[in-house]
Each structure stands twice: as C-alpha cells, then as structure tokens.
Design a protein around this motif. Structure first.
Motif, PDB file in Angstrom:
ATOM      1  N   ARG A   1      -0.627   3.951  10.739  1.00  0.00           N
ATOM      2  CA  ARG A   1       0.631   3.197  10.892  1.00  0.00           C
ATOM      3  C   ARG A   1       0.499   1.806  10.269  1.00  0.00           C
ATOM      4  O   ARG A   1       1.392   1.339   9.557  1.00  0.00           O
ATOM      5  CB  ARG A   1       0.976   3.089  12.373  1.00  0.00           C
ATOM      6  CG  ARG A   1       2.266   2.369  12.613  1.00  0.00           C
ATOM      7  CD  ARG A   1       2.658   2.424  14.060  1.00  0.00           C
ATOM      8  NE  ARG A   1       3.806   1.565  14.248  1.00  0.00           N
ATOM      9  CZ  ARG A   1       4.074   0.950  15.363  1.00  0.00           C
ATOM     10  NH1 ARG A   1       3.329   1.094  16.413  1.00  0.00           N
ATOM     11  NH2 ARG A   1       5.134   0.173  15.450  1.00  0.00           N
ATOM     12  N   ARG A   2      -0.618   1.150  10.525  1.00  0.00           N
ATOM     13  CA  ARG A   2      -0.825  -0.193   9.983  1.00  0.00           C
ATOM     14  C   ARG A   2      -0.999  -0.155   8.464  1.00  0.00           C
ATOM     15  O   ARG A   2      -0.503  -1.029   7.758  1.00  0.00           O
ATOM     16  CB  ARG A   2      -2.033  -0.856  10.644  1.00  0.00           C
ATOM     17  CG  ARG A   2      -1.882  -1.054  12.152  1.00  0.00           C
ATOM     18  CD  ARG A   2      -1.230  -2.375  12.473  1.00  0.00           C
ATOM     19  NE  ARG A   2      -0.828  -2.521  13.846  1.00  0.00           N
ATOM     20  CZ  ARG A   2      -1.569  -3.014  14.830  1.00  0.00           C
ATOM     21  NH1 ARG A   2      -2.812  -3.390  14.602  1.00  0.00           N
ATOM     22  NH2 ARG A   2      -1.071  -3.126  16.038  1.00  0.00           N
ATOM     23  N   LEU A   3      -1.700   0.858   7.959  1.00  0.00           N
ATOM     24  CA  LEU A   3      -1.866   0.959   6.510  1.00  0.00           C
ATOM     25  C   LEU A   3      -0.520   1.197   5.837  1.00  0.00           C
ATOM     26  O   LEU A   3      -0.204   0.570   4.820  1.00  0.00           O
ATOM     27  CB  LEU A   3      -2.859   2.070   6.147  1.00  0.00           C
ATOM     28  CG  LEU A   3      -3.199   2.194   4.664  1.00  0.00           C
ATOM     29  CD1 LEU A   3      -3.784   0.896   4.106  1.00  0.00           C
ATOM     30  CD2 LEU A   3      -4.156   3.353   4.436  1.00  0.00           C
ATOM     31  N   LYS A   4       0.305   2.065   6.415  1.00  0.00           N
ATOM     32  CA  LYS A   4       1.646   2.297   5.865  1.00  0.00           C
ATOM     33  C   LYS A   4       2.453   0.997   5.861  1.00  0.00           C
ATOM     34  O   LYS A   4       3.122   0.674   4.883  1.00  0.00           O
ATOM     35  CB  LYS A   4       2.389   3.346   6.700  1.00  0.00           C
ATOM     36  CG  LYS A   4       1.915   4.745   6.508  1.00  0.00           C
ATOM     37  CD  LYS A   4       2.630   5.681   7.478  1.00  0.00           C
ATOM     38  CE  LYS A   4       1.960   7.038   7.511  1.00  0.00           C
ATOM     39  NZ  LYS A   4       2.487   7.889   8.583  1.00  0.00           N
ATOM     40  N   ALA A   5       2.374   0.268   6.972  1.00  0.00           N
ATOM     41  CA  ALA A   5       3.154  -0.970   7.097  1.00  0.00           C
ATOM     42  C   ALA A   5       2.729  -2.006   6.075  1.00  0.00           C
ATOM     43  O   ALA A   5       3.570  -2.644   5.431  1.00  0.00           O
ATOM     44  CB  ALA A   5       3.017  -1.532   8.514  1.00  0.00           C
ATOM     45  N   ILE A   6       1.432  -2.162   5.885  1.00  0.00           N
ATOM     46  CA  ILE A   6       0.976  -3.205   4.959  1.00  0.00           C
ATOM     47  C   ILE A   6       1.223  -2.801   3.510  1.00  0.00           C
ATOM     48  O   ILE A   6       1.503  -3.646   2.670  1.00  0.00           O
ATOM     49  CB  ILE A   6      -0.488  -3.615   5.220  1.00  0.00           C
ATOM     50  CG1 ILE A   6      -0.716  -5.004   4.627  1.00  0.00           C
ATOM     51  CG2 ILE A   6      -1.477  -2.604   4.675  1.00  0.00           C
ATOM     52  CD1 ILE A   6      -1.809  -5.782   5.278  1.00  0.00           C
ATOM     53  N   LEU A   7       1.152  -1.511   3.210  1.00  0.00           N
ATOM     54  CA  LEU A   7       1.508  -1.067   1.860  1.00  0.00           C
ATOM     55  C   LEU A   7       2.980  -1.359   1.593  1.00  0.00           C
ATOM     56  O   LEU A   7       3.336  -1.870   0.534  1.00  0.00           O
ATOM     57  CB  LEU A   7       1.216   0.424   1.678  1.00  0.00           C
ATOM     58  CG  LEU A   7      -0.244   0.807   1.481  1.00  0.00           C
ATOM     59  CD1 LEU A   7      -0.412   2.322   1.505  1.00  0.00           C
ATOM     60  CD2 LEU A   7      -0.804   0.232   0.204  1.00  0.00           C
ATOM     61  N   SER A   8       3.814  -1.046   2.554  1.00  0.00           N
ATOM     62  CA  SER A   8       5.243  -1.282   2.401  1.00  0.00           C
ATOM     63  C   SER A   8       5.553  -2.780   2.288  1.00  0.00           C
ATOM     64  O   SER A   8       6.298  -3.209   1.411  1.00  0.00           O
ATOM     65  CB  SER A   8       5.986  -0.685   3.599  1.00  0.00           C
ATOM     66  OG  SER A   8       7.345  -1.006   3.549  1.00  0.00           O
ATOM     67  N   ALA A   9       4.943  -3.558   3.154  1.00  0.00           N
ATOM     68  CA  ALA A   9       5.217  -4.992   3.177  1.00  0.00           C
ATOM     69  C   ALA A   9       4.714  -5.698   1.931  1.00  0.00           C
ATOM     70  O   ALA A   9       5.348  -6.616   1.427  1.00  0.00           O
ATOM     71  CB  ALA A   9       4.586  -5.615   4.413  1.00  0.00           C
ATOM     72  N   SER A  10       3.579  -5.261   1.440  1.00  0.00           N
ATOM     73  CA  SER A  10       2.978  -5.944   0.298  1.00  0.00           C
ATOM     74  C   SER A  10       3.503  -5.448  -1.043  1.00  0.00           C
ATOM     75  O   SER A  10       3.326  -6.104  -2.062  1.00  0.00           O
ATOM     76  CB  SER A  10       1.456  -5.758   0.328  1.00  0.00           C
ATOM     77  OG  SER A  10       1.119  -4.393   0.133  1.00  0.00           O
ATOM     78  N   GLY A  11       4.109  -4.259  -1.033  1.00  0.00           N
ATOM     79  CA  GLY A  11       4.578  -3.680  -2.287  1.00  0.00           C
ATOM     80  C   GLY A  11       3.463  -3.034  -3.089  1.00  0.00           C
ATOM     81  O   GLY A  11       3.675  -2.627  -4.231  1.00  0.00           O
ATOM     82  N   VAL A  12       2.281  -2.928  -2.496  1.00  0.00           N
ATOM     83  CA  VAL A  12       1.157  -2.286  -3.173  1.00  0.00           C
ATOM     84  C   VAL A  12       1.397  -0.778  -3.175  1.00  0.00           C
ATOM     85  O   VAL A  12       1.721  -0.192  -2.138  1.00  0.00           O
ATOM     86  CB  VAL A  12      -0.183  -2.622  -2.464  1.00  0.00           C
ATOM     87  CG1 VAL A  12      -1.329  -1.810  -3.042  1.00  0.00           C
ATOM     88  CG2 VAL A  12      -0.470  -4.114  -2.570  1.00  0.00           C
TER      89      VAL A  12
END
Length: 133
Positions: free
Chosen positions: A8-19
């Motif tokens: 969940r956290r990896l998905k969120a940070i990918l989405s938030a960062s645009g990576v």
C-alpha cells in the motif's frame, strides 16, 4: 514484512512521486514484473532492495513497514510537503482514523499535494534552467 502495509505504501509513494514502475525497476536493477509482484503483495523486496527503495524516495524504513510508527513528525512533514504544521497535524489526525474511507481520502489528498508540489518544482526548475540561473 507486512505485505499489506508495504504494498500500500509503495503504491502510494509511486503515485505521489510520479515515479513509474519501470523507472523504479531500473534504479533497483530488477524487472518490472518483480516490482509488480511487490505492488500486488505477492512478494517483498530483500533487505538491500528495501534499503534502496527507502533511499530513493527519502522515506524512513518504518514508513514502509509499520502501520503506526513510521510517520515522521508533523514539523518534518510540513517542511517536506511545503504545508503548514497545522495542516499536517489535521491530516495525521484524519489518518489515525480506523475508517478505510477516511484513510483513502487522506492518501488521495496527500498524493495530490505532493504531485502539485512536484509539478511546480519541475516547472520552476525548467524556468531556472532556461534563464541560465
């Protein structure tokens, strides 16, 4: 490693960062299907990969692994996100809720703020580069 929290956290940070998944995979020297397995909770990164993920995104290990202890304090978050400490405190209070709907709304709001900050930073960087400054 608690897959539910990690994925969940990896998905969120990918989405938030645009990576993009491919960009993260290249950085880590793994395949995109490997990153997809992490995102789907099928597998988890090894200790070295987790270290690289935390360094890449500038987040503490705990943020990826623990439900309650991994959030930096409000003042640190405020500086990183460019928000007031009061706003961050309000978001953290909402995030402390047990409601999945509230947590999803908070995640979406934080992701939107981070995306906006990243977009503005990118535009400002491009302007500075074009003006020779």
């Amino acid at each position: 490693m608690n897959n539910n929290i990690f994925d969940r956290r990896l998905k969120a940070i990918l989405s938030a960062s645009g990576v993009e998944r491919g960009e993260l995979a290249r950085h880590l020297g793994v395949s995109v299907p490997t990153v997809n397995r992490w995102l789907n909770g099928i597998s988890t990164p090894n200790a070295y990969q987790l270290r690289e993920i935390t360094h890449y995104f500038g987040m503490p290990y705990d943020w990826f692994l623990e439900a309650d202890g991994g959030v930096p304090n409000a003042d640190d978050l405020a500086v990183k996100l460019g928000l007031s400490p009061e706003t961050v405190e309000a978001l953290l209070e909402l995030a402390g809720s047990e409601s999945e709907e509230v947590l999803t709304a908070v995640d979406d709001a934080v992701c939107a703020v981070i995306s906006t900050i990243n977009a503005v930073y990118g535009d400002l960087l491009a302007i500075a580069e074009n003006s020779g400054g």
